[in-house]
Design a protein around this motif. Structure first.
Motif, PDB file in Angstrom:
ATOM      1  N   GLN A 165       0.839  -1.201   0.000  1.00  0.00           N
ATOM      2  CA  GLN A 165       0.000   0.000   0.000  1.00  0.00           C
ATOM      3  C   GLN A 165       0.876   1.253   0.000  1.00  0.00           C
ATOM      4  O   GLN A 165       0.557   2.241  -0.676  1.00  0.00           O
ATOM      5  CB  GLN A 165      -0.922  -0.023   1.229  1.00  0.00           C
ATOM      6  N   LYS A 168       2.177   1.688  -3.488  1.00  0.00           N
ATOM      7  CA  LYS A 168       1.105   2.212  -4.348  1.00  0.00           C
ATOM      8  C   LYS A 168       0.966   3.729  -4.180  1.00  0.00           C
ATOM      9  O   LYS A 168       0.773   4.464  -5.158  1.00  0.00           O
ATOM     10  CB  LYS A 168      -0.212   1.522  -3.974  1.00  0.00           C
ATOM     11  N   LYS A 169       1.091   4.194  -2.962  1.00  0.00           N
ATOM     12  CA  LYS A 169       0.872   5.609  -2.654  1.00  0.00           C
ATOM     13  C   LYS A 169       2.089   6.478  -2.980  1.00  0.00           C
ATOM     14  O   LYS A 169       1.939   7.645  -3.379  1.00  0.00           O
ATOM     15  CB  LYS A 169       0.516   5.747  -1.172  1.00  0.00           C
ATOM     16  N   PRO A 178       3.148   3.043 -10.089  1.00  0.00           N
ATOM     17  CA  PRO A 178       2.373   2.287  -9.091  1.00  0.00           C
ATOM     18  C   PRO A 178       1.412   1.288  -9.723  1.00  0.00           C
ATOM     19  O   PRO A 178       0.883   0.412  -9.035  1.00  0.00           O
ATOM     20  CB  PRO A 178       1.613   3.373  -8.327  1.00  0.00           C
ATOM     21  N   ASP A 179       1.193   1.405 -11.038  1.00  0.00           N
ATOM     22  CA  ASP A 179       0.303   0.480 -11.739  1.00  0.00           C
ATOM     23  C   ASP A 179       1.077  -0.586 -12.506  1.00  0.00           C
ATOM     24  O   ASP A 179       0.519  -1.256 -13.380  1.00  0.00           O
ATOM     25  CB  ASP A 179      -0.606   1.257 -12.695  1.00  0.00           C
ATOM     26  N   LEU A 205      -2.770  -4.492  -5.731  1.00  0.00           N
ATOM     27  CA  LEU A 205      -1.554  -3.808  -5.292  1.00  0.00           C
ATOM     28  C   LEU A 205      -0.329  -4.222  -6.101  1.00  0.00           C
ATOM     29  O   LEU A 205       0.743  -3.644  -5.941  1.00  0.00           O
ATOM     30  CB  LEU A 205      -1.306  -4.062  -3.802  1.00  0.00           C
ATOM     31  N   HIS A 207       0.962  -6.635 -10.011  1.00  0.00           N
ATOM     32  CA  HIS A 207       0.471  -7.010 -11.331  1.00  0.00           C
ATOM     33  C   HIS A 207       1.198  -8.210 -11.940  1.00  0.00           C
ATOM     34  O   HIS A 207       0.761  -8.738 -12.964  1.00  0.00           O
ATOM     35  CB  HIS A 207       0.575  -5.795 -12.260  1.00  0.00           C
TER      36      HIS A 207
END
Length: 534
Positions: A165, A168-169, A178-179, A205, A207
Motif C-alpha cells: 500500500q 502504491k501511494k 504504481p500500476d 496492489l 500485477h
C-alpha cells in the motif's frame, strides 16, 4: 524527480534524502512504511507510518526485526528492535518516469532475515526498473496465531500488505509506476508472494509475481495446528500453564518481547517451522487468509496475473547437515520425516506409505552418506519441488495460463562437490543469489558466473517489464508457458535451454500420493473450544 544533497524526493508531507551509490543509482534506505503496534496489541495488524516535515536522512541504520540468532548470517552489527518496519528503495540515475517496480520479499523461514539481506544494485543498474525491499515481523511476533482478536495471526503478512500500500501511494515520487508492480520473493518470501496473490487484502496492489523456491500449497507454508505450535513454543520459553488458553495468551501479550525469540526451524524432522502463516478465522474482517491456499486456487477466485516460478536443483541442501544425525532415525521410522500435510486413516497405513516412499527414493539401500543424492532429492522434493509442480497444476486447472516455469542448476566450478559424489548442484535459492547480490564481491566471481548472472537478471527484468521473461525481440532462447506436467520449463545452468517434464517420474509419484492422502489446513477453533477442554 530524485536528486541528492540538500534536496529530496517529495512525498506530500514528507521527503527523503538520497544516497548515491557507485554505478549510477540512488539508495533510499530505512524509510518507515508502517508502525508496529506495541504492548498487548503487538500481534495485530500494523498501524500507519509516521509522517515528518523535515528531510529524512535515508541511510542504512541497520534496523532489523526481532529474531533469534541465525546460522546463516551475523546480526551482531544490526539494530534489532520492535518497531522495525522500514523499506529500502533503489532507483537508477535516469530521467525516465513510470519505471516498472519490483518489490522483493526476503526469506528466512518466517523466522530470520531482513530486507537488505541481499541487495538489488546490479538489477537496478540496467536503468529499467526500480527495486524495493523491506522488513516484516518474524517468528512469534509476526506469526503467532491464536485465532483471537488480540492474536488473529499473520501479522507479518499484514506488514507486507502495508508495504505494498505504501508503494502504491508513494513510488511515483521515486520515478516508479504504481500500476506496474511485480512482487518477487525467495524461500519464505516466495511463499509470501504466492499467498499475497491469493489474499483479498492485497488485490490490485501488484500485477506480476516471481516465485523463487516456495509456494503457498507447500506444507512448510501454513501452520496445521497453530494452537499446539503456540503451546510448544511457550514451553520452550519456560511457560508451563499451556493448557489454560487464556493464561497462555496473556503470557504472549505481556512477556518482554526480547525474551521471546528462540530458533525453531533447525532440526525438526517434519521440516516445518512453528510460526509460519496460518488460516485465520472468517469472523475477522481484517483476515489476510481465511481459507487454505489449496481451496482458494481450486475455487479460481483470485487474480491470475503473470507468474514466473521455479526452484533450484538441490533444494534439499537445507537438510544436508542433518544426514549424519538423522540417518538412523530415517532407517528406523521413515514416517517421522513425511510431509505434515499427508494424513492417513491409522498408523499402519502411514507406515505402509512411508515404506513405499522410502523404497522409491532409496531402494533397498539404507539412508546415509552413501545415498546422499537420494536424501537431497527427497527433502528437496517434499519441501519445495513437488509443491511447486502441484501449485502449477492447480493454477492451470483454475484457468491460469500465464505461468513460466524454471529450474536453476548453475554451479560454478569452484564450488566443492557434494560429499561422497562427483556432482555439483545448485543449493536452495541459488537463483536468488544470481539475481541479487550477497556479501561476495562480484568482481571476484568467474566470468562464466558473471555472464549467467547477467542473463538471469535480463530474464527477470524482462518479466517485470513485459510479463514474459523472453520477449519476441530477445536473443535469449524462446521460453513458452508451461502445462500441468511441467512441460516445458527453462533449465538455467551452464546452458540455458527448455526441457520437458519438471521433476520427471518423481513428480508423477507424488501426484498419486497427494491425490489420496492430502488434507488442507484449517483455521484454529474459537478460544472457547480450548477453554472447555480444561
Amino acid at each position: 524527480m530524485i536528486v541528492s544533497g540538500d534536496k529530496c524526493a517529495l512525498h506530500k508531507e514528507m521527503c527523503v534524502d538520497a544516497k548515491i551509490l557507485p554505478g549510477g543509482l540512488y539508495a533510499f534506505l530505512n524509510i518507515p512504511y508502517a508502525t508496529v503496534p506495541v504492548g498487548a496489541n503487538r500481534f495485530k495488524a500494523p498501524l500507519p507510518a509516521p509522517v515528518w516535515l523535515e528531510p529524512l536522512e535515508a541511510v542504512d541504520k541497520g534496523i532489523i526485526c526481532m529474531q533469534p540468532p541465525s546460522p546463516f548470517f551475523d546480526a551482531s552489527s544490526k539494530v534489532m528492535q520492535e518497531d522495525c518496519l522500514i523499506a529500502n528503495v533503489y532507483v537508477p540515475d535516469t530521467d525516465d518516469k513510470n519505471l516498472p517496480v519490483i518489490v522483493y520479499i526476503h526469506g528466512g523461514a518466517f523466522e530470520i532475515g531482513f530486507g537488505n539481506m541481499m541487495t538489488p544494485k546490479h538489477l537496478v543498474k540496467n536503468k529499467k526498473v526500480i527495486v524495493v525491499n523491506f522488513n516484516y515481523r518474524l517468528g512469534v511476533h509476526g506469526f503467532l496465531c491464536l485465532g483471537t482478536k488480540d492474536a488473529p495471526g499473520n501479522a507479518g503478512l499484514k506488514d507486507q500488505v502495508a508495504l505494498l500500500q505504501w508503494v502504491k501511494k508513494n513510488i511515483a515520487n521515486f520515478g516508479g509506476n504504481p500500476d506496474d508492480v511485480t512482487i518477487a520473493g525467495y524461500s519464505a518470501g516466495s511463499v509470501s508472494v504466492d499467498l499475497l496473490m491469493l489474499s483479498k487484502s492485497a488485490k490490485g496492489l501488484f500485477h506480476k509475481v516471481i516465485l523463487e523456491s516456495g509456494v503457498g500449497v507447500g506444507f512448510i507454508a501454513i501452520q496445521r495446528n497453530p494452537i499446539e505450535n503456540a503451546k510448544t513454543y511457550a514451553k520452550m520459553l519456560n511457560f508451563t500453564k499451556v493448557n489454560d488458553f487464556y493464561l497462555m495468551q496473556e503470557f504472549y501479550k505481556s512477556a518482554p518481547l526480547k525474551s521471546m525469540f528462540v530458533s525453531t526451524f533447525v532440526g525438526r524432522k517434519d521440516s516445518t517451522v512453528l510460526f509460519s502463516p496460518c488460516i485465520e478465522r472468517k469472523e475477522d474482517n481484517q483476515a489476510f487468509l481465511d481459507d487454505s491456499p489449496y481451496n482458494i486456487i481450486k475455487s479460481g477466485q483470485y487474480s491470475k496475473i503473470p507468474m514466473l516460478i521455479g526452484i533450484s536443483n538441490m533444494e534439499g541442501s537445507l537438510q544436508m547437515h542433518h544426514v549424519g544425525i538423522w540417518k538412523d532415525s530415517m532407517n528406523a521410522k521413515f514416517s517421522d520425516f513425511l510431509p505434515s500435510d499427508l494424513v492417513f486413516q491409522n498408523s499402519d497405513e502411514g507406515e505402509i506409505i512411508s515404506k513405499k516412499i522410502k523404497e522409491f527414493y532409496f531402494g533397498e539401500t539404507p539412508v546415509g552418506e552413501e545415498t546422499i543424492l537420494a536424501y537431497l532429492d527427497y527433502f528437496g522434493d517434499i519441501m519445495f519441488g513437488y509443491s511447486t509442480l502441484r501449485a502449477i497444476k492447480l493454477h492451470l486447472e483454475a484457468g491460469h495460463k500465464q505461468i513460466y516455469l524454471y529450474e536453476f542448476s548453475f554451479v560454478d566450478d569452484s564450488v566443492p562437490v557434494i560429499p561422497n559424489t562427483n556432482e555439483r548442484r545448485a543449493q536452495h535459492c541459488s537463483q536468488t543469489m544470481a539475481v541479487l547480490e550477497g556479501p561476495v564481491d562480484e568482481d571476484t566471481l568467474s566470468e562464466e558466473y558473471r555472464n549467467l548472472k547477467s542473463t538471469i537478471r535480463e530474464m527477470w527484468s524482462n518479466f517485470a517489464i513485459h510479463g514474459t521473461p523472453v520477449p519476441e525481440d530477445s536473443s535469449l532462447p524462446i521460453w513458452p508457458t508451461t502445462n500441468a506436467n511441467g512441460s516445458p520449463y527453462m533449465s538455467i545452468g551452464k546452458s540455458v535451454e527448455t526441457k520437458e517434464m519438471f521433476l520427471g517420474e518423481r513428480g508423477k509419484f507424488w501426484n498419486k500420493i497427494y491425490e489420496k492422502y492430502y488434507r488442507a489446513p484449517v483455521a484454529p477453533p474459537p478460544p472457547e473450544a480450548h477453554h472447555s477442554e480444561l
